[in-house]
Design an enzyme around this catalytic site. Structure first.
Site, PDB file in Angstrom:
ATOM      1  N   CYS A 170       0.813  -1.221   0.000  1.00  0.00           N
ATOM      2  CA  CYS A 170       0.000   0.000   0.000  1.00  0.00           C
ATOM      3  C   CYS A 170       0.846   1.271   0.000  1.00  0.00           C
ATOM      4  O   CYS A 170       0.378   2.321  -0.434  1.00  0.00           O
ATOM      5  CB  CYS A 170      -0.927   0.022   1.213  1.00  0.00           C
ATOM      6  N   HIS A 209      -9.039   3.203  -2.432  1.00  0.00           N
ATOM      7  CA  HIS A 209      -7.643   2.935  -2.079  1.00  0.00           C
ATOM      8  C   HIS A 209      -7.043   1.960  -3.083  1.00  0.00           C
ATOM      9  O   HIS A 209      -6.971   0.768  -2.831  1.00  0.00           O
ATOM     10  CB  HIS A 209      -7.594   2.353  -0.656  1.00  0.00           C
ATOM     11  N   CYS A 248      -0.930   2.463   6.931  1.00  0.00           N
ATOM     12  CA  CYS A 248      -0.550   1.092   7.269  1.00  0.00           C
ATOM     13  C   CYS A 248      -0.195   0.358   5.984  1.00  0.00           C
ATOM     14  O   CYS A 248      -0.619   0.743   4.893  1.00  0.00           O
ATOM     15  CB  CYS A 248      -1.660   0.382   8.026  1.00  0.00           C
ATOM     16  N   GLY A 258       0.592  -3.620   4.194  1.00  0.00           N
ATOM     17  CA  GLY A 258       0.445  -5.066   4.305  1.00  0.00           C
ATOM     18  C   GLY A 258       1.739  -5.768   4.694  1.00  0.00           C
ATOM     19  O   GLY A 258       2.841  -5.277   4.470  1.00  0.00           O
TER      20      GLY A 258
END
Length: 405
Positions: free
Chosen positions: A100, A353, A384, A386
Site C-alpha cells: 500500500c 484505495h 498502514c 500489508g
C-alpha cells in the site's frame, strides 16, 4: 587525487501532484477496459502539461509503484510508462513494491536522491488496477511463513488483520468504526461540493463495450448520504459477528497517482511552485497479523528523529484502509476522530484505495490544504502497509506565517 568534498543535504520540494479519478475494481468499474500503464501515462503527461516551465529532459528519474507487478502494471513500469508518456529516452525509470505504501516509497526514494544531489527533479507515483490484478495474483508465498509460525495465518488477509486490531483494542467498537466511516463519506462529499477535491483529477478516456467511449472525471467509489444506521446492517465478511464491513473499510479500486519532486533551488530556478517541503520520513515493522497499527511506530520513530511532538502537527492525512486502523492511531496519540486536523476532506473509505497509488493522493491533498492554512507549519501523511508495516512522511508548509502550529 584530491579528496571528495562532503555533500550538503538539499531541501526537497513537493512541487505538485495529480491523480486519475479512482474507480471500482471489476467488470462494471470505469476502468474495466483501460490498461494500468495507460493510467500512469495520463498522470505523467498531466504533470508535464501543468508545468510547461519544466523541460522534459530535466526529469532525472521516474519511480512508479505497483503492488502486483504483473501484466500491464509490470515490466519496470516506471521506465515503460515514461517512454509511453513521451519523456525523452534519456530519462530512466524503475518500479517499486511496498504494497500500500508503494507511491509513498517512490516519493521517499527519489527524495533521497534529490537530497543527496543525484537528482534535481523526479517523478514519483503509483498505480493499481485491482480489477485486472487482485492483490497477490501470481504470487507463491513460501510455505515456511506459515509452517514455521513466522506469522499468524490471518496476516495474509487484510480484512482479518483489521478484525485482529479490533480484538487488540476492544474499546474500538464496530459502532465507532461505522461512525468514522460515515464521517469520511460526509467530509468527502462536502469537499467535492466545495471544489476542494477535483482540481487534482486528470480526466481519463474510458471505453465500455456496450456504451462506447466516455470520460472519467470523478471518483466512482463514494457513497454520499451514507448513514450510521445503514452501515450497522452490513455483513461482516471476514468473521461471523465481526466488526469489519465493506462500509467501514476502503474498497477494491483502480487508479493512478503522480507527483513532481525537485530540489527547492532548482524549482525556484525553473519557476516551479513549491507546495511543501520534506522534513523527514520513517518506515516501521509490526506484527503482520495487526498490520493496521503500523502508522503508530512509524510516526513515533519519525517524531523522535525530527525532534517534534504530535502537538506540532497541524494537519494529518491518514490513509483509511480500515476505520479501525485510523482510530487506533488517533487513540494512541490522543486525537479526536472528528478533529478538523484529521482527514478534513474525507479519505479512502469514501474515495477508494488503489493500493500502491494512495500515498501520493495523501500528499497531494496535504499540499493543497497547506495553501489554505498558513497557520499550520507541519503536516503528516501516514498509512498502514500489508505484511506488517507502517510509513509516515512529515512535511513543512512553505506558506506558514508563524502564527500557530
Amino acid at each position: 587525487m584530491a579528496a571528495s568534498q562532503p555533500r550538503a543535504v538539499r531541501t526537497v520540494a513537493f512541487v505538485d501532484g495529480v491523480r486519475t479519478p479512482f474507480g471500482k475494481a471489476g467488470e462494471k468499474g470505469i476502468y474495466a477496459n483501460t490498461r494500468a500503464d495507460d493510467l500512469v501515462v495520463k498522470v505523467i503527461r498531466e504533470l508535464l502539461r501543468r508545468h510547461p516551465e519544466l523541460p522534459p529532459e530535466r526529469v532525472d528519474d521516474v519511480a512508479i509503484a505497483a503492488t502486483t507487478q504483473i501484466g500491464d502494471q509490470g515490466l519496470t513500469i516506471g521506465r515503460t510508462a515514461a517512454l509511453l508518456a513521451g519523456l525523452p529516452k534519456s530519462v530512466p525509470g524503475f518500479a517499486i513494491d511496498r504494497m500500500c505504501a508503494g507511491a509513498m516509497t517512490a516519493v521517499t526514494s527519489v527524495a533521497g536522491g534529490i537530497g543527496f544531489g543525484a537528482y534535481d527533479i523526479a517523478i514519483a507515483g503509483g498505480v493499481e488496477h485491482m480489477g485486472r490484478h487482485p492483490m497477490g495474483e501470481g504470487v507463491d508465498p513460501n510455505p515456511r511463513i506459515i509452517a514455521d509460525k513466522l506469522v499468524d495465518p490471518t496476516a495474509l488477509v487484510m480484512g482479518q488483520t483489521a478484525e485482529n486490531v479490533h480484538d487488540r483494542f476492544p474499546e474500538i467498537t464496530k459502532a465507532r468504526a461505522d461512525a468514522y466511516a460515515a464521517q469520511s463519506q460526509e467530509r468527502y462529499a462536502d469537499a467535492v461540493k466545495a471544489g476542494k477535491i477535483g482540481p487534482e483529477l486528470v480526466p481519463v478516456a474510458i471505453r465500455n463495450p456496450e456504451l462506447g467511449w466516455g470520460l472519467a472525471t470523478e471518483d466512482e467509489p463514494p457513497r454520499p448520504g451514507t448513514t450510521i444506521e445503514q452501515l450497522a446492517n452490513l455483513k461482516t465478511p471476514f468473521r461471523p459477528h465481526g466488526r469489519v464491513t465493506a462500509g467501514n473499510a476502503a474498497g477494491l479500486n483502480d487508479g493512478a497517482t503522480g507527483a513532481l519532486l525537485a530540489d527547492e533551488d532548482t524549482a525556484r530556478e525553473l519557476g516551479l511552485p513549491v507546495g511543501m517541503r520534506l522534513v523527514g520520513y520513517s518506515f516501521a515493522g509490526v506484527e503482520p497479523e495487526v498490520m493496521g497499527i503500523g502508522p503508530v511506530p512509524a510516526t513515533e520513530k519519525l517524531l523522535a528523529r525530527t525532534g517534534l511532538s504530535i502537538s506540532d502537527i497541524g494537519l494529518f492525512e491518514i490513509n483509511e484502509a480500515f476505520a479501525v486502523q485510523v482510530l487506533a492511531f488517533l487513540d494512541h496519540f490522543g486525537l479526536e476522530p472528528d478533529s478538523e486536523r484529521v482527514n478534513p476532506w474525507g479519505g479512502a473509505i469514501a474515495c477508494g484505495h488503489p493500493l500502491a497509488s494512495s500515498g501520493v493522493r495523501l500528499m497531494t491533498q496535504l499540499s493543497r490544504q497547506f495553501s489554505e492554512h498558513p497557520e499550520v507549519r507541519y503536516g503528516l501523511t501516514t498509512m498502514c502497509i500489508g505484511i506488517g508495516m507502517g510509513g509516515s512522511v512529515l512535511w513543512e508548509n512553505p506558506a506558514y506565517n508563524g502564527s500557530d502550529k
